[in-house]
Design a protein around this motif. Structure first.
Motif, PDB file in Angstrom:
ATOM      1  N   ARG A  88       0.362  -1.433   0.395  1.00 18.90           N
ATOM      2  CA  ARG A  88      -0.608   0.033  -0.109  1.00 18.90           C
ATOM      3  C   ARG A  88       0.846   1.428  -0.270  1.00 18.90           C
ATOM      4  O   ARG A  88       0.504   2.208  -0.446  1.00 18.90           O
ATOM      5  N   MET A  89       1.846   1.108   0.644  1.00 20.12           N
ATOM      6  CA  MET A  89       3.147   2.106   0.112  1.00 20.12           C
ATOM      7  C   MET A  89       3.772   2.378  -0.528  1.00 20.12           C
ATOM      8  O   MET A  89       4.112   3.802  -0.589  1.00 20.12           O
ATOM      9  N   LYS A  90       3.636   1.749  -1.787  1.00 15.49           N
ATOM     10  CA  LYS A  90       4.453   1.992  -3.046  1.00 15.49           C
ATOM     11  C   LYS A  90       3.367   3.358  -3.582  1.00 15.49           C
ATOM     12  O   LYS A  90       4.043   3.210  -4.816  1.00 15.49           O
ATOM     13  N   SER A  91       1.869   4.079  -3.369  1.00 12.40           N
ATOM     14  CA  SER A  91       2.202   4.626  -4.128  1.00 12.40           C
ATOM     15  C   SER A  91       1.914   5.890  -3.499  1.00 12.40           C
ATOM     16  O   SER A  91       1.929   7.143  -3.716  1.00 12.40           O
ATOM     17  N   ASN A  92       3.068   6.021  -1.993  1.00 15.04           N
ATOM     18  CA  ASN A  92       3.223   7.264  -1.490  1.00 15.04           C
ATOM     19  C   ASN A  92       4.945   7.710  -1.811  1.00 15.04           C
ATOM     20  O   ASN A  92       6.222   7.754  -1.700  1.00 15.04           O
ATOM     21  N   PRO A  93       4.684   8.621  -2.433  1.00 16.12           N
ATOM     22  CA  PRO A  93       5.865   9.475  -3.148  1.00 16.12           C
ATOM     23  C   PRO A  93       6.553  10.048  -2.093  1.00 16.12           C
ATOM     24  O   PRO A  93       7.721   9.886  -2.427  1.00 16.12           O
ATOM     25  N   ASP A  94       5.995  10.335  -0.646  1.00 16.79           N
ATOM     26  CA  ASP A  94       6.627  11.070   0.191  1.00 16.79           C
ATOM     27  C   ASP A  94       7.822  10.355   0.676  1.00 16.79           C
ATOM     28  O   ASP A  94       9.346  10.481   1.062  1.00 16.79           O
ATOM     29  N   LEU A  95       7.230   8.805   0.803  1.00 15.62           N
ATOM     30  CA  LEU A  95       8.458   7.814   1.421  1.00 15.62           C
ATOM     31  C   LEU A  95       9.673   7.607   0.505  1.00 15.62           C
ATOM     32  O   LEU A  95      10.616   7.729   1.199  1.00 15.62           O
ATOM     33  N   TYR A  96       9.066   7.722  -0.787  1.00  9.10           N
ATOM     34  CA  TYR A  96      10.554   7.512  -1.553  1.00  9.10           C
ATOM     35  C   TYR A  96      11.627   8.550  -1.361  1.00  9.10           C
ATOM     36  O   TYR A  96      12.551   8.951  -1.529  1.00  9.10           O
ATOM     37  N   PHE A  97      10.954   9.670  -1.772  1.00  7.32           N
ATOM     38  CA  PHE A  97      11.746  11.404  -1.210  1.00  7.32           C
ATOM     39  C   PHE A  97      12.086  11.113  -0.088  1.00  7.32           C
ATOM     40  O   PHE A  97      13.441  11.460  -0.334  1.00  7.32           O
ATOM     41  N   ASN A  98      12.125  10.863   0.699  1.00  7.52           N
ATOM     42  CA  ASN A  98      12.582  11.369   1.882  1.00  7.52           C
ATOM     43  C   ASN A  98      13.680   9.845   2.600  1.00  7.52           C
ATOM     44  O   ASN A  98      14.734   9.849   3.067  1.00  7.52           O
ATOM     45  N   CYS A  99      13.526   8.653   2.315  1.00  9.06           N
ATOM     46  CA  CYS A  99      14.198   7.705   2.113  1.00  9.06           C
ATOM     47  C   CYS A  99      15.310   8.265   1.126  1.00  9.06           C
ATOM     48  O   CYS A  99      17.097   8.203   1.469  1.00  9.06           O
ATOM     49  N   ALA A 100      14.936   8.707   0.053  1.00 10.99           N
ATOM     50  CA  ALA A 100      16.108   9.104  -0.703  1.00 10.99           C
ATOM     51  C   ALA A 100      17.160  10.578  -0.551  1.00 10.99           C
ATOM     52  O   ALA A 100      18.465  10.499  -0.647  1.00 10.99           O
ATOM     53  N   THR A 101      16.845  11.250   0.346  1.00 14.82           N
ATOM     54  CA  THR A 101      16.853  12.195   1.561  1.00 14.82           C
ATOM     55  C   THR A 101      18.301  11.779   2.447  1.00 14.82           C
ATOM     56  O   THR A 101      19.016  12.461   2.154  1.00 14.82           O
ATOM     57  N   VAL A 102      17.360  10.706   2.979  1.00 17.96           N
ATOM     58  CA  VAL A 102      18.526  10.426   4.980  1.00 17.96           C
ATOM     59  C   VAL A 102      19.295   9.715   3.515  1.00 17.96           C
ATOM     60  O   VAL A 102      20.969   9.991   3.687  1.00 17.96           O
ATOM     61  N   ASN A 103      19.469   8.654   2.017  1.00 24.02           N
ATOM     62  CA  ASN A 103      20.024   8.432   1.396  1.00 24.02           C
ATOM     63  C   ASN A 103      20.909   9.084   0.858  1.00 24.02           C
ATOM     64  O   ASN A 103      23.419   9.431   1.312  1.00 24.02           O
ATOM     65  N   ARG A 104      21.078  10.758   0.839  1.00 29.56           N
ATOM     66  CA  ARG A 104      22.293  11.263   0.130  1.00 29.56           C
ATOM     67  C   ARG A 104      22.553  11.781   0.871  1.00 29.56           C
ATOM     68  O   ARG A 104      23.656  11.821   0.901  1.00 29.56           O
ATOM     69  N   TYR A 105      22.324  11.604   2.155  1.00 25.90           N
ATOM     70  CA  TYR A 105      23.200  12.993   3.166  1.00 25.90           C
ATOM     71  C   TYR A 105      23.706  11.229   4.125  1.00 25.90           C
ATOM     72  O   TYR A 105      25.193  12.183   4.337  1.00 25.90           O
ATOM     73  N   LEU A 106      23.540  10.412   3.678  1.00 27.00           N
ATOM     74  CA  LEU A 106      24.565   9.535   4.008  1.00 27.00           C
ATOM     75  C   LEU A 106      25.952   8.824   3.283  1.00 27.00           C
ATOM     76  O   LEU A 106      26.853   8.468   3.255  1.00 27.00           O
TER      77      LEU A 106
END
Length: 418
Positions: free
Chosen positions: A218-236
């Protein structure tokens, strides 16, 4: 005959409930190219839902419990839009007066009041909703609200910790619920910046929570999840995962600035690659002699080629700053550095003012956090050595420790929608 009437009554109420739920499904999963298309679709579908609700015969709305449900559904339908609507609040207030045990109505009322900025009253509504019984949705909303209330508060860290606890409670009610994991990821990410960015454990917890959220279809339709996860990955500095995440977010919601984040990240990587290649070919390094610095004997001196992936305890690397690398993001600062072996590498600097380190400065990097960046994106290979500096104590500039006023609070921008 009585059974048939009862069944008919259930059907008409069921249709109204389904129409309200479908409306929120559109709100949470429909992300067209033009955001105005979403607004008009929500308006149209809410008009349809209200007609279905109004089709419930008057005799089925007589009892206080029935009237409460009717008011709750009307308020819920009206409140689907992002802006505060007094009409929605009025209907939801009537619902909880008629039936104070209606937990869902308290939840909706809290969300509605939150929109007008009355955060304390919204929190009271969520707590009243919770008093009717444990509920993961309410716990997630309460967790989100607490993070919002923490902004600028004296007890900020304490409130964010409460937010984390409520997020964890939601997960204990349903360990497979992706939204609860997503909410915990956001809470841990907030905590990372509130408590200071030197310790990456909260950031790693955030990433783990986002990864658990992604397991829920059900979360596959949540763009913010992918955006936030990507943001953390870029920070790391997990650049490959960050690029894949931003691209996924952009596909799910074109109105997000995720495509621009991909572009910015690729531009930065291209720039770092080109600068490193240019400096290793040029013989300018002959003038980039690294001087000698007196160090505590507990440190072992090394060059960048001798470092292991991750934290290198009791090790020091000396380098000279060749270039400050300009790029679009405020954080981190990037510099091109050359060590005593004339090997070029990148340092990424967080939490330090941008006028602290200058071209030509000699750096002493204590216990360096090293990474060998090596991945391909869209057919291009990126390969370079990188050292990360998270706080003042990890670097000496021209042999001197940095004063505390050179530190700044780092922040990154994630998507946090109520």
């Amino acid at each position: 005959m009585a059974a048939a009437v009862g069944k008919n009554e259930e059907d008409v109420w069921g249709k109204a409930r389904n129409a309200a739920d479908d409306l929120y499904g559109i709100r949470d999963t429909f992300y067209p190219q033009n955001p105005d298309d979403k607004t008009s679709k929500l308006q149209h579908e809410s008009d349809v839902a209200l007609k279905i609700l109004d089709s419930i015969p008057a005799e089925q709305r007589k009892l206080p419990v029935q009237r409460a449900t009717f008011e709750y559904l009307r308020g819920k339908i009206l409140d689907v839009v992002p802006d505060y609507r007094k009409e929605a609040e009025d209907h939801l207030s009537k619902a909880v007066k008629l039936n104070p045990s209606l937990g869902d109505a308290w939840l909706c009322l809290g969300n509605c009041i939150w929109k007008k900025g009355d955060l304390t009253s919204a929190k009271n509504c969520f707590n009243l909703a919770l008093s009717k019984g444990p509920n993961k949705k309410i716990l997630c909303q309460l967790s989100m609200l607490e993070r919002r209330m923490a902004q600028g508060a004296d007890n900020q860290a304490e409130m964010v910790e409460e937010s984390i606890q409520h997020a964890k409670e939601a997960i204990t009610l349903d360990v497979k619920d992706g939204n609860s994991w997503y909410n915990l990821g956001n809470a841990c990410l907030t905590s990372f910046f509130v408590t200071g960015t030197g310790d990456h454990s909260k950031l790693l917890q955030s990433l783990k929570a986002y990864q658990n959220a992604e397991k829920d279809e059900r979360m596959k339709s949540n763009p913010d999840l992918y955006f936030n996860c990507a943001t953390v990955n870029r920070y790391l500095e997990n650049y490959d995962r960050a690029l894949a995440g931003f691209e996924a977010a952009a596909l799910k919601d074109p109105s997000l600035n995720a495509s621009h984040e991909v572009e910015k990240t690729v531009n930065l990587l291209d720039k770092l690659e080109n600068l490193l290649r240019g400096h290793s070919k040029a013989k300018r390094l002959a003038s980039s002699t690294v001087g000698v610095v007196n160090l505590n004997s507990s440190y072992k001196r090394a060059t960048v080629d001798m470092l292991s992936e991750g934290l290198n305890k009791a090790v020091v690397v000396l380098g000279k700053v060749l270039l400050f690398v300009k790029h679009e993001n405020i954080t981190p600062l990037y510099y091109l550095v050359c060590d005593s072996n004339q090997s070029c590498f990148v340092i990424s600097v967080y939490g330090i003012r941008n006028d602290t380190i200058k071209e030509g400065d000699q750096l002493t990097l204590l216990e360096p956090h090293f990474r060998q960046v090596d991945f391909s994106w869209r057919g291009k290979c990126y390969k370079f050595k990188s050292i990360r500096v998270d706080f003042l104590e990890q670097v000496l500039v021209n042999g001197k420790a940095l004063p505390p006023q050179q530190a700044i609070r780092t922040s990154i921008y994630a998507q946090h929608k109520p």
